[in-house]
Scaffold this active site. Structure first.
Site, PDB file in Angstrom:
ATOM      1  N   PHE A 224       0.816  -1.217   0.000  1.00  0.00           N
ATOM      2  CA  PHE A 224       0.000   0.000   0.000  1.00  0.00           C
ATOM      3  C   PHE A 224       0.848   1.265   0.000  1.00  0.00           C
ATOM      4  O   PHE A 224       1.743   1.438   0.833  1.00  0.00           O
ATOM      5  CB  PHE A 224      -0.881   0.049   1.255  1.00  0.00           C
ATOM      6  N   ASP A 225       0.525   2.161  -0.902  1.00  0.00           N
ATOM      7  CA  ASP A 225       1.009   3.534  -0.818  1.00  0.00           C
ATOM      8  C   ASP A 225       0.299   4.211   0.361  1.00  0.00           C
ATOM      9  O   ASP A 225      -0.743   3.736   0.825  1.00  0.00           O
ATOM     10  CB  ASP A 225       0.677   4.245  -2.130  1.00  0.00           C
ATOM     11  N   VAL A 226       0.855   5.326   0.837  1.00  0.00           N
ATOM     12  CA  VAL A 226       0.255   6.037   1.964  1.00  0.00           C
ATOM     13  C   VAL A 226      -0.458   7.315   1.523  1.00  0.00           C
ATOM     14  O   VAL A 226      -1.681   7.453   1.613  1.00  0.00           O
ATOM     15  CB  VAL A 226       1.312   6.386   3.037  1.00  0.00           C
TER      16      VAL A 226
ATOM     17  N   THR B 109      -3.576   7.723  -0.807  1.00  0.00           N
ATOM     18  CA  THR B 109      -4.241   6.420  -0.855  1.00  0.00           C
ATOM     19  C   THR B 109      -4.905   6.094   0.478  1.00  0.00           C
ATOM     20  O   THR B 109      -6.066   5.700   0.523  1.00  0.00           O
ATOM     21  CB  THR B 109      -3.235   5.309  -1.229  1.00  0.00           C
TER      22      THR B 109
ATOM     23  N   ASP C 142      -2.313   5.595  -5.630  1.00  0.00           N
ATOM     24  CA  ASP C 142      -3.028   6.598  -6.418  1.00  0.00           C
ATOM     25  C   ASP C 142      -2.180   7.234  -7.510  1.00  0.00           C
ATOM     26  O   ASP C 142      -2.722   7.903  -8.391  1.00  0.00           O
ATOM     27  CB  ASP C 142      -3.555   7.705  -5.501  1.00  0.00           C
TER      28      ASP C 142
END
Length: 229
Positions: free
Chosen positions: A9-11, A14, A181
């Site tokens: 996961f990107d932070v 997102t 994103d």
């Protein structure tokens, strides 16, 4: 949809609302240097900052130079000479205190943590990212947090993902999925590393970059419905 065991996961953009964090930070700096806090001035910084991070993604500037130079250029447009590194330190004080969750982030991670192994993959300054993840409570959902400053490279560079593989102790990319994103950072990074990608696209943007997207959704709720079956 194919089943994946490992979610990367990107932070910012997102799971955490980085636009809100950036806005609070730049408002603090504008006030500090007695520059009018206007939408136009905030947007000018946003565009300039984005330009610098894209330069970093392409390897055209170092992270250390980026952090200070963006403020030197920005405040230079108002005829104000600033110490870039000191200004970045002040900005980071504001940024560290911002941890606004994107709607549905906690629900999504709660629904996924029992069935998936999850890691954070993020570009940024380590101290800032750790602080924001802890303050938001997101850190509890992840098996590891990989930050570009500690990796010595950044998304979308393949070297960043090699660092992640080493830390994870596995490189079975066919079981991994990048969720983020940014087409130029997250999705391009997944392409470079041979990992399938899920583009979180809440604004319904067009893919004009030419990267390959395996899955796309406009909300975190929709992502959850596709991943939890």
């Amino acid at each position: 949809m194919k089943k994946y065991d490992i979610l990367l996961f990107d932070v910012d953009g997102t799971l955490l609302d980085f636009d809100r964090a950036e806005e609070e930070g730049i408002e603090g700096l504008l006030n500090h240097y007695h520059v009018p806090v206007t939408e136009e001035n905030k947007e000018t910084y946003h565009v300039l900052n984005k330009k610098y991070w894209e330069m970093l993604e392409r390897g055209e500037i170092t992270r250390d130079r980026l952090l200070g130079q963006r403020f030197e250029e920005f405040f230079g447009t108002f005829g104000i000479q600033v110490d870039g590194d000191a200004t970045d330190g002040l900005y980071r004080q504001y940024l560290n205190n911002s941890a606004v969750l994107i709607d549905g982030a906690t629900r999504l991670l709660r629904s996924l943590r029992e069935s998936h192994t999850m890691y954070i993959i993020t570009n940024g300054v380590a101290a800032t990212q750790y602080n924001r993840l802890a303050k938001s409570g997101l850190d509890q959902y992840f098996d590891g947090i990989f930050i570009s400053e500690e990796a010595g490279s950044q998304k979308p560079q393949k070297e960043f993902f090699e660092y992640c593989f080493e830390k994870m102790g596995r490189r079975d990319v066919e079981h991994m999925l990048v969720i983020g994103d940014s087409l130029t950072s997250d999705i391009q990074g997944g392409n470079n590393a041979g990992i399938d990608t899920f583009w979180y696209n809440p604004h319904g943007l067009e893919n004009t970059v030419g990267v390959h997207v395996d899955y796309e959704a406009g909300s975190l709720e929709a992502i959850g419905k596709m991943l939890v079956k």
